[in-house]
Design a protein around this motif. Sequence first.
Motif, PDB file in Angstrom:
ATOM      1  N   GLY A 155      33.852   4.400  -2.980  1.00 18.90           N
ATOM      2  CA  GLY A 155      32.819   5.190  -3.753  1.00 18.90           C
ATOM      3  C   GLY A 155      31.846   6.048  -2.825  1.00 18.90           C
ATOM      4  O   GLY A 155      31.183   6.668  -3.451  1.00 18.90           O
ATOM      5  N   THR A 156      32.523   6.081  -1.341  1.00 20.08           N
ATOM      6  CA  THR A 156      31.353   6.950  -0.505  1.00 20.08           C
ATOM      7  C   THR A 156      32.289   7.722   0.276  1.00 20.08           C
ATOM      8  O   THR A 156      31.540   8.801   0.657  1.00 20.08           O
ATOM      9  CB  THR A 156      30.887   5.760   0.308  1.00 20.08           C
ATOM     10  OG1 THR A 156      31.654   4.969   1.262  1.00 20.08           O
ATOM     11  CG2 THR A 156      29.705   4.681  -0.630  1.00 20.08           C
ATOM     12  N   ASN A 162      35.581   4.592  -9.271  1.00 23.06           N
ATOM     13  CA  ASN A 162      34.527   5.564  -9.481  1.00 23.06           C
ATOM     14  C   ASN A 162      34.376   5.718 -10.855  1.00 23.06           C
ATOM     15  O   ASN A 162      33.125   6.036 -11.292  1.00 23.06           O
ATOM     16  CB  ASN A 162      34.826   7.044  -8.755  1.00 23.06           C
ATOM     17  CG  ASN A 162      34.390   6.946  -7.423  1.00 23.06           C
ATOM     18  OD1 ASN A 162      33.233   6.840  -6.646  1.00 23.06           O
ATOM     19  ND2 ASN A 162      35.732   6.820  -6.490  1.00 23.06           N
ATOM     20  N   ASN A 182      30.727   7.570 -11.614  1.00 18.19           N
ATOM     21  CA  ASN A 182      30.250   8.390 -10.780  1.00 18.19           C
ATOM     22  C   ASN A 182      31.452   9.788 -10.924  1.00 18.19           C
ATOM     23  O   ASN A 182      32.554   9.657 -10.372  1.00 18.19           O
ATOM     24  CB  ASN A 182      30.794   8.096  -9.306  1.00 18.19           C
ATOM     25  CG  ASN A 182      30.369   9.022  -8.069  1.00 18.19           C
ATOM     26  OD1 ASN A 182      30.266  10.166  -8.653  1.00 18.19           O
ATOM     27  ND2 ASN A 182      29.816   8.572  -6.866  1.00 18.19           N
ATOM     28  N   ARG A 234      32.867  12.424  -8.353  1.00 19.52           N
ATOM     29  CA  ARG A 234      34.007  12.079  -7.636  1.00 19.52           C
ATOM     30  C   ARG A 234      35.237  11.791  -8.392  1.00 19.52           C
ATOM     31  O   ARG A 234      36.263  12.005  -7.630  1.00 19.52           O
ATOM     32  CB  ARG A 234      33.779  10.781  -6.979  1.00 19.52           C
ATOM     33  CG  ARG A 234      32.639  10.813  -5.756  1.00 19.52           C
ATOM     34  CD  ARG A 234      32.370   9.446  -5.252  1.00 19.52           C
ATOM     35  NE  ARG A 234      33.655   8.657  -4.442  1.00 19.52           N
ATOM     36  CZ  ARG A 234      33.653   9.162  -3.258  1.00 19.52           C
ATOM     37  NH1 ARG A 234      33.162  10.020  -2.529  1.00 19.52           N
ATOM     38  NH2 ARG A 234      34.890   8.614  -2.542  1.00 19.52           N
TER      39      ARG A 234
END
Length: 453
Positions: A9-10, A306, A311, A314
């Motif tokens: 997720g980053t 994600n 999110n 993404r």
Amino acid sequence: MNKNNEFLGTEPVGKLLFKLAIPTITAQLINMLYNIVDRIYIGHMPGDGDLALTGVGVCMPIILFVSAFAALISAGGAPRASIFMGKGDIESAEKTMGSCFSLQAIVSLILTVVLLVWHEDLLLAFGASENTIDYAADYIQIYAFGTIFVQLTLGMNAYITAQGFAKVGMFTVMIGAICNIILDPIFIFGFGMGVRGAALATILSQGISCVWVILFLCGKKTLLRLKRETLRIRPQLVLPCVALGIAPFIMQSSESVISVCFNSSLLQYGGDVAVGAMTILTSVMQFAMLPLQGLAQGAQPITSFNYGAKNPQRVKKIFKLLLICSLVYSMTLWSLIQMFPRTFAGIFTPDTTLLDFTEKVLPIYCGGLGIFGLQIACQMTFVSLGKAFSSVIVAVMRKFVLLLPLIYIMPYVMSDKTLAVYTAEPVADVLAVTFTGLLFFFQFRKAIRNIEK
């Protein structure tokens, strides 16, 4: 969110897709060698290599059908485990994996019995002739004993990739493929076992891969661990996995049904040469499809994680990148096949008659391949988002609504009936991609709006 997998997720999506997809694509290409290497060696057997190749080609639909049951359980289970991980619910993710493991073991035993008892009836139904049935039966009888290795290797390896361990997943198939490449010539030519040797080499290699997968998932490096307490089949967890896995199951199992229809029609209009050419065509199509599926599988953990973590930016970025990469690959391979069909066909047979025939039909059969990257990217993203119904719809549309009828309709439209059967494939591909693209446009926007809220 679990710190061990928060990189999903980053990290930048481009770097992440490259990191996960390259090993996954490599794994798919290596996995393809299991069957293709068998066909290459068998096709070059002295004397009766062409008939043996055709006989083993008849087994391929059955093998695809067996593999499809691994997809039925794991292709739905792995994305759901990723979604649980995105929510930080590791316990549910482990229970999902354990339930799917037990279900796959049970399904494997049932399939083994079915193949051993009814293999000859199945082979005749799938297009074997009196000239090729002995070769086909020799291969599938031995292959049946390795069904549990195939199921657990393919099925549980999906959970390794879903956790972000793409390199470990690659090593799973690499170990088996290398063993298969080494053992094939030893058993086929060294021990004089012919097609039986090819089958034995395959199941021994799959067995080694199976041991590797289970040891890793029971070890300390994995995030989701196989434990005794998680192996109980929990319907509330496993049934949604099966529902989500129906689309990949249809994609793979329908290849068996389609192969039966292709082989029976081609046997009627073109004889054993046309069926033998179909074995080569499906091998080339595997070469096209598996890297596309590997690319989509590399994107799956990112998309699912994600989506579970809500999110949307993404999720949109990874789909756009997946689509571009898929189309570039499919267009490149389509161009190469159109320009050098004899080179691709020559990999599988030295027989001049079969080579001449295949060279003519290969560009036609792969005519719709160039735009197929869109089909795979959209269809696999449906699965990654947990959209079971949409993924089933697009899978059913291409195979059963379009391709299956066209195999029988096209010979009434074209004067060359054998060529008409092959033409059904690109016509169905173009229509299916159009339908899938339209459906995805609306459904993807709806899914993004849901997590934005």
